[in-house]
Design a protein around this motif. Structure first.
Motif, PDB file in Angstrom:
ATOM      1  N   GLN A 393       5.282  10.644  32.688  1.00  0.00           N
ATOM      2  CA  GLN A 393       5.665   9.265  32.990  1.00  0.00           C
ATOM      3  C   GLN A 393       6.538   8.648  31.883  1.00  0.00           C
ATOM      4  O   GLN A 393       6.398   7.492  31.528  1.00  0.00           O
ATOM      5  CB  GLN A 393       4.418   8.404  33.223  1.00  0.00           C
ATOM      6  CG  GLN A 393       3.577   8.878  34.398  1.00  0.00           C
ATOM      7  CD  GLN A 393       2.473   7.917  34.779  1.00  0.00           C
ATOM      8  OE1 GLN A 393       2.284   6.877  34.147  1.00  0.00           O
ATOM      9  NE2 GLN A 393       1.728   8.264  35.812  1.00  0.00           N
ATOM     10  N   GLU A 394       7.482   9.459  31.401  1.00  0.00           N
ATOM     11  CA  GLU A 394       8.380   8.982  30.342  1.00  0.00           C
ATOM     12  C   GLU A 394       9.680   8.416  30.903  1.00  0.00           C
ATOM     13  O   GLU A 394      10.365   7.661  30.210  1.00  0.00           O
ATOM     14  CB  GLU A 394       8.688  10.131  29.372  1.00  0.00           C
ATOM     15  CG  GLU A 394       7.470  10.600  28.585  1.00  0.00           C
ATOM     16  CD  GLU A 394       7.776  11.778  27.675  1.00  0.00           C
ATOM     17  OE1 GLU A 394       8.917  12.306  27.770  1.00  0.00           O
ATOM     18  OE2 GLU A 394       6.901  12.171  26.882  1.00  0.00           O
ATOM     19  N   PHE A 414      23.932  -6.247  33.541  1.00  0.00           N
ATOM     20  CA  PHE A 414      23.317  -7.193  32.606  1.00  0.00           C
ATOM     21  C   PHE A 414      22.223  -6.504  31.775  1.00  0.00           C
ATOM     22  O   PHE A 414      21.960  -6.895  30.633  1.00  0.00           O
ATOM     23  CB  PHE A 414      22.730  -8.361  33.399  1.00  0.00           C
ATOM     24  CG  PHE A 414      22.247  -9.513  32.570  1.00  0.00           C
ATOM     25  CD1 PHE A 414      23.142 -10.423  32.023  1.00  0.00           C
ATOM     26  CD2 PHE A 414      20.891  -9.698  32.338  1.00  0.00           C
ATOM     27  CE1 PHE A 414      22.693 -11.494  31.259  1.00  0.00           C
ATOM     28  CE2 PHE A 414      20.429 -10.758  31.577  1.00  0.00           C
ATOM     29  CZ  PHE A 414      21.342 -11.665  31.037  1.00  0.00           C
ATOM     30  N   CYS A 415      21.609  -5.448  32.367  1.00  0.00           N
ATOM     31  CA  CYS A 415      20.520  -4.731  31.688  1.00  0.00           C
ATOM     32  C   CYS A 415      20.963  -3.359  31.175  1.00  0.00           C
ATOM     33  O   CYS A 415      20.126  -2.491  30.907  1.00  0.00           O
ATOM     34  CB  CYS A 415      19.350  -4.549  32.653  1.00  0.00           C
ATOM     35  SG  CYS A 415      18.699  -6.064  33.373  1.00  0.00           S
ATOM     36  N   LEU A 433      15.701   4.680  33.752  1.00  0.00           N
ATOM     37  CA  LEU A 433      15.439   4.114  32.431  1.00  0.00           C
ATOM     38  C   LEU A 433      14.227   4.791  31.808  1.00  0.00           C
ATOM     39  O   LEU A 433      13.353   5.304  32.532  1.00  0.00           O
ATOM     40  CB  LEU A 433      15.215   2.605  32.500  1.00  0.00           C
ATOM     41  CG  LEU A 433      13.889   2.068  33.054  1.00  0.00           C
ATOM     42  CD1 LEU A 433      13.643   0.655  32.551  1.00  0.00           C
ATOM     43  CD2 LEU A 433      13.854   2.084  34.572  1.00  0.00           C
ATOM     44  N   PRO A 434      14.134   4.781  30.458  1.00  0.00           N
ATOM     45  CA  PRO A 434      12.912   5.247  29.806  1.00  0.00           C
ATOM     46  C   PRO A 434      11.757   4.304  30.138  1.00  0.00           C
ATOM     47  O   PRO A 434      11.938   3.086  30.204  1.00  0.00           O
ATOM     48  CB  PRO A 434      13.259   5.177  28.305  1.00  0.00           C
ATOM     49  CG  PRO A 434      14.744   5.077  28.245  1.00  0.00           C
ATOM     50  CD  PRO A 434      15.175   4.393  29.491  1.00  0.00           C
ATOM     51  N   SER A 435      10.572   4.851  30.350  1.00  0.00           N
ATOM     52  CA  SER A 435       9.420   4.022  30.726  1.00  0.00           C
ATOM     53  C   SER A 435       9.118   2.950  29.687  1.00  0.00           C
ATOM     54  O   SER A 435       8.660   1.853  30.033  1.00  0.00           O
ATOM     55  CB  SER A 435       8.189   4.911  30.924  1.00  0.00           C
ATOM     56  OG  SER A 435       8.434   5.879  31.907  1.00  0.00           O
ATOM     57  N   GLU A 436       9.385   3.244  28.425  1.00  0.00           N
ATOM     58  CA  GLU A 436       9.086   2.270  27.360  1.00  0.00           C
ATOM     59  C   GLU A 436       9.945   1.009  27.477  1.00  0.00           C
ATOM     60  O   GLU A 436       9.629  -0.025  26.894  1.00  0.00           O
ATOM     61  CB  GLU A 436       9.299   2.915  25.989  1.00  0.00           C
ATOM     62  CG  GLU A 436      10.739   3.372  25.740  1.00  0.00           C
ATOM     63  CD  GLU A 436      10.888   4.252  24.509  1.00  0.00           C
ATOM     64  OE1 GLU A 436      12.008   4.306  23.963  1.00  0.00           O
ATOM     65  OE2 GLU A 436       9.890   4.868  24.097  1.00  0.00           O
ATOM     66  N   ASN A 437      11.029   1.070  28.265  1.00  0.00           N
ATOM     67  CA  ASN A 437      11.906  -0.099  28.436  1.00  0.00           C
ATOM     68  C   ASN A 437      11.545  -0.952  29.648  1.00  0.00           C
ATOM     69  O   ASN A 437      12.225  -1.941  29.935  1.00  0.00           O
ATOM     70  CB  ASN A 437      13.371   0.344  28.590  1.00  0.00           C
ATOM     71  CG  ASN A 437      13.941   0.906  27.304  1.00  0.00           C
ATOM     72  OD1 ASN A 437      13.300   0.854  26.265  1.00  0.00           O
ATOM     73  ND2 ASN A 437      15.136   1.464  27.378  1.00  0.00           N
ATOM     74  N   LEU A 438      10.475  -0.570  30.375  1.00  0.00           N
ATOM     75  CA  LEU A 438      10.182  -1.233  31.648  1.00  0.00           C
ATOM     76  C   LEU A 438       9.916  -2.729  31.478  1.00  0.00           C
ATOM     77  O   LEU A 438      10.467  -3.556  32.216  1.00  0.00           O
ATOM     78  CB  LEU A 438       8.989  -0.558  32.336  1.00  0.00           C
ATOM     79  CG  LEU A 438       8.541  -1.188  33.658  1.00  0.00           C
ATOM     80  CD1 LEU A 438       9.678  -1.208  34.668  1.00  0.00           C
ATOM     81  CD2 LEU A 438       7.337  -0.431  34.233  1.00  0.00           C
TER      82      LEU A 438
END
Length: 652
Positions: A393-394, A414-415, A433-438
């Motif tokens: 889940q990365e 914009f993101c 996207l990387p999950s850490e950026n959610l």
């Protein structure tokens, strides 16, 4: 009742009558023509009879069309291998099949490749380029992709391959270094070719090449059928050159000479007795069966279906499409059910965020875009839905769908600092996207949404053309609407509305649909109606305002006109003993009603939770159903302020 906002076009009876008289149509359709931007009879007649307008030659419109034709002519003459790089959606697969048919007809040595949806994602990549190079390919021809594939095109050039890009997606700031680029977005806004989908660009290239080689006879019809199938399935605007060619193509499809289209029509239950297919036959029957394969299985199934001349193989591939589409329907239903449960049981605050972001493991990436569209229809809010690409889940891959006031691609731009790959247009897009950026992604999307959306935008829009009474709804009117076809994106079906309609009968049918018998306010005429996926609103009140399209229903040799409901609201003038209002409190939308006979106030939030208070009581009931609602103290500040806002909205 559905949570909707109605937008009724301003009536101009005098001008509508002028257009009606000049075109021989009903005044109702005169108003529809006016709403579509046709101010004069001459403009309206060109719209109704698109073949009457002279069109510029594609050679004069597309700067690189001549060089593309010369490159392909030379490759065919020298027996140089040509490779098509397609895409896994309906547009990309029909484009690939169209060019395969055309180039084989013209004697070319041609093959194709399509990237893996699950492993590689959209568009030509360096793996495909290197594979083509190893197989001795001389020219790569992209369809429905490539306009932003700088790395892959650069690798092709490095390996000595020539590249023709045919695409219709928005242009990046810098174009790839291809030998030729055919993209309608390069043309002026006024060009009739501007609205082409990828299959439309492929169609122009194939027809122009065959014409140049003097081998067009016998080819045009089969290419036009594939153009029609791909253009409508891709939701391209049904305007300008698309409208002109689709009118022809839709007439050819019921008697198609292509074995694959015959088999697809047979499997999908479309009547072969029709004079012409309608866009909804493709949009809801043929198209989904093709798209399902690209979402869940190997696109080669569709390519073989649309290129074979063997009726047995065609039927076998059409049966595979049917089975895969059934699996797609099941997956969509399961994910949609899970998503709705998540929205309505978790405190997601999507109305405050003004955007809905959902990410869950084990959702199939191939169908989440369809679910996003359904959630937009249900809640009227932009939806970004994703699933994890790996067991750890990365990484997240997702799809987005918007509403008219929200530009999906601009939101993704914009993101951009939080995303991996992304792309799309105003109404839809894809992203990773990387999950850490959610969390940061959700925050940034909400910030963008607050710049363009107000709370009142967050409910589904019903755009209505004109008011009609039931006495005006006749078979003759339905036949006249046929002159406006093909209707779809950019040229919607006429939407009428009628106030104070009596619900005579109503019952649930099928998988959550409503079947109704309705009567005009004066009771002189009754009409049958269907409301798709409205089972949750059963039973409807006895008197309502309705918005609807017209449809025909053939049964036992008799054709009747029915209403297909798209909007409904409580009639403001209907005496019901119930006062209703809508209001916003702390940036959230609520509806409220005062039931005078019960002396009871009900306040409902957008998730369906209801607060019920009786006059003079210090406690109320809160819950989704009265049976399992809990008692709450309504003198607590947050309940008290909510009740005050509701009573103000009801003018109490």
């Amino acid at each position: 009742m559905p949570n909707q906002r109605w937008q009724i076009s301003s009536a101009n009876p005098e001008k509508a009558n002028q257009l009606a008289q000049g075109t021989g149509l009903s005044p109702l359709l005169g108003q529809v023509l006016l709403n579509r931007g046709f101010d004069t009879v001459d403009q309206a007649m060109v719209y109704l009879y698109p073949e009457s307008q002279a069109m510029p030659s594609p050679m004069d419109e597309f700067p690189d069309l001549a060089i593309s034709v010369e490159m392909l002519k030379e490759a065919i003459a020298e027996n140089e291998k040509i490779a098509i790089c397609g895409d896994y959606d309906a547009d990309g697969m029909t484009s690939t099949a169209l060019l395969l048919r055309a180039l084989r007809w013209l004697g070319a040595d041609v093959e194709y490749g399509i990237p893996s949806r699950m492993k590689e994602g959209y568009g030509i990549n360096t793996r495909i380029v290197e594979e083509f190079a190893n197989e001795g390919v001389g020219i790569i021809l992209t369809v429905d992709n490539g306009i932003a594939a700088h790395d892959a095109i650069a690798r092709a050039v490095e390996l000595g391959l020539m590249v023709i890009i045919t695409d219709h997606h928005d242009l990046p700031p810098e174009l790839p270094n291809a030998d030729a680029i055919l993209n309608p977005k390069q043309l002026p806004e006024s060009s009739p070719y501007r609205s082409l989908a990828g299959v439309g660009v492929a169609y122009i290239l194939a027809v122009t090449l065959a014409q140049d080689l003097g081998q067009l006879q016998g080819l045009t019809s089969q290419l036009l059928e594939l153009f029609t199938l791909g253009t409508i399935a891709d939701l391209a605007p049904l305007t300008d050159i698309n409208r002109r060619w689709l009118k022809r193509g839709l007439q050819r499809l019921p008697k198609s000479q292509l074995a694959g289209i015959q088999a697809l029509i047979q499997m999908s239950g479309v009547s072969e007795d029709q004079i012409a297919l309608k866009p909804e036959d493709i949009g809801f029957k043929l198209g989904p069966r093709i798209n399902a394969v690209g979402r869940l299985a190997d696109p080669q199934i569709v390519i073989e279906l649309l290129t074979t001349s063997d009726a047995g193989i065609a039927l076998e591939r059409a049966m595979q499409c049917e089975q895969i589409n059934q699996k797609r329907q099941q997956l969509c239903a399961e994910i949609e059910e899970e998503a709705i449960a998540l929205i309505e049981t978790e405190a997601l605050n999507w109305q405050q965020q003004r955007v809905l972001v959902l990410v869950q493991p084990d959702w199939h990436h191939g169908v989440i875009g369809i679910v996003a569209s359904r959630l937009v229809e249900r809640y009227g809010v932009p939806v970004f839905i994703g699933t994890y690409e790996d067991e750890n889940q990365e990484h997240i891959r997702g799809s987005a769908r918007g509403i008219p006031e929200f530009h999906v691609f601009e939101a993704l731009q914009f993101c951009h600092d939080l995303l991996g790959k992304f792309g799309g247009h105003q109404a839809a897009g894809g992203f990773s996207l990387p999950s850490e950026n959610l969390t940061a992604f959700q925050t940034q999307l909400s910030h963008f949404a607050h710049q363009c959306l107000e709370p009142e935008h967050l409910k589904p829009l019903v755009a209505i053309d004109t008011e009609a009474n039931f006495n005006q709804i006749t078979y003759n009117l339905y036949q006249q609407i046929d002159r406006l076809h093909p209707c779809g994106i950019g040229n919607p079906d006429p939407i009428f509305w009628t106030p104070n309609v009596r619900v005579v009968e109503q019952r649930l049918v099928g998988k959550g649909h409503l079947k109704l018998t309705l009567s005009g306010f004066d009771g002189t005429k009754q009409l049958n109606a269907i409301a798709w996926r409205w089972g949750e609103y059963f039973p409807l009140p006895s008197t309502v305002d309705i918005a609807y399209k017209l449809k025909d229903n053939a049964w036992n040799g008799t054709v009747t006109i029915e209403l297909e409901l798209v909007g409904i609201r409580v009639s403001e003038s209907a005496p019901s003993g119930i006062k209703k209002a809508e209001f916003y409190h702390n940036e959230r939308r609520y509806t409220c009603s005062l039931w005078e006979s019960l002396n009871e106030l009900r306040i409902r939030n957008s998730e369906g939770k209801v607060l019920v208070i009786q006059k003079g009581q210090r406690t109320g009931l809160l819950g989704f159903k009265r049976d399992d609602a809990k008692q709450v103290d309504v003198t607590q500040p947050h309940y008290y302020q909510l009740i005050k806002a509701a009573t103000r909205a009801l003018n109490l």
